[in-house]
Design a protein around this motif. Structure first.
Motif: not given
Length: 306
Positions: A21, A24-25, A30, A42, A72, A75, A85
């Motif tokens: 997690w 990848t998040q 990533h 972000y 996003s 989730t 997700s």
């Protein structure tokens, strides 16, 4: 979104949920393993419960890059511990084939680790031309890049092979394959098929093995060498090919020496060429471990026809 099938990639990674997690998040992790993105950032949230928005950029070479935004959209975790997700993405850049799209990542705990799945689709620009380009070139390339990236992530989480190392090994691997392919194709085409009188025919004649058929045999050898060279350019596992290459090269060198010992002192003789090609093959064998491959991932949803 269109008539083309969505891109689907599945891999089972022997790790725990929190580690995959995070890999990848977290955008900084990533972007390290995913070939599709160069940078992911972000954007600050105005409210804690609003969807997470992000910006992405992909360098495409020649100083050009594709930039866009995403969000996003949800989730969730079910009673069995599986997480999903979902996201959507878009770009207003006119040079981007992709206009907008969306998809999901699903993480399902199994006895062998985490089954990591993605499915996404998108719409394209440029009308029918864009759809044709997407179906014939771009979508297969995106599917391959996604699967390669998933296997790169698997190597990172299971064997601690950093994505930069995987990329470097992959580049080295294809450079070795390209060089060996060029040498084999050149040796089969130029001195055997195009200019047999440059010395290759004389070597075969001195061997006394194919009296009266030397030219035909030389042409067969030339075609065989070109075919063998082309194998290094195919998307197949080349480790066994490297071993075969070493055996074939040493066998041809031995045969050439017994047929004409004068080649041992000739300029650019077979010994120097053979040693160089054998050396490249050995490096290729040693470098084969830890190279990501899109073939290691499942590319069709279960139940779909092969």
């Amino acid at each position: 979104m269109n008539k083309n099938k969505p891109i689907y990639v599945e891999s089972t990674i022997n790790t725990d949920m929190e580690r995959i997690w995070q890999a990848t998040q977290d955008p900084k992790q990533h972007e390290q393993w995913d070939l599709r993105f160069t940078n992911i950032t972000y954007l600050p949230k105005k409210h804690e419960d609003e969807p997470q928005r992000f910006e992405y950029k992909t360098n495409i070479g020649f100083g050009l890059s594709i930039a866009g935004e995403g969000e996003s959209v949800g989730t969730k975790e079910d009673d069995n511990g599986a997480r999903t997700s979902s996201l959507k993405f878009w770009t207003d850049m006119p040079i981007s084939l992709i206009k907008k799209g969306g998809g999901y990542w699903k993480y399902t705990p199994t006895q062998d680790g985490i089954q990591f799945v993605t499915l996404y689709d998108y719409t394209t620009r440029f009308g029918g031309t864009g759809q044709l380009l997407d179906r014939s070139v771009f979508r297969p390339m995106m599917g391959w890049a996604t699967a390669w990236s998933f296997d790169c992530l698997k190597l990172w989480l299971e064997d601690n092979v950093h994505p930069k190392t995987s990329l470097l090994r992959s580049m080295m691997h294809w450079m070795i394959c390209a060089v060996l392919a060029v040498v084999w194709i050149y040796q089969g085409l130029v001195p055997k098929l195009l200019f047999p009188d440059s010395g290759e025919l004389a070597i075969l004649q001195k061997s006394g093995l194919f009296v009266g058929f030397e030219e035909t045999v030389l042409q067969v050898f030339g075609i065989a060498e070109i075919t063998f060279g082309l194998l290094f350019l195919l998307p197949i596992k080349q480790k066994k090919l490297f071993y075969i290459n070493v055996v074939v090269l040493l066998g041809l060198l031995t045969g050439a020496i017994f047929s004409n010992t004068e080649i041992l002192v000739a300029p650019f003789n077979p010994i120097s060429l053979t040693l160089a090609m054998v050396g490249l093959s050995v490096i290729g064998i040693l470098n084969s471990r830890g190279i990501p491959s899109a073939k290691n991932c499942r590319r069709k949803r279960r139940g779909e026809d092969s």
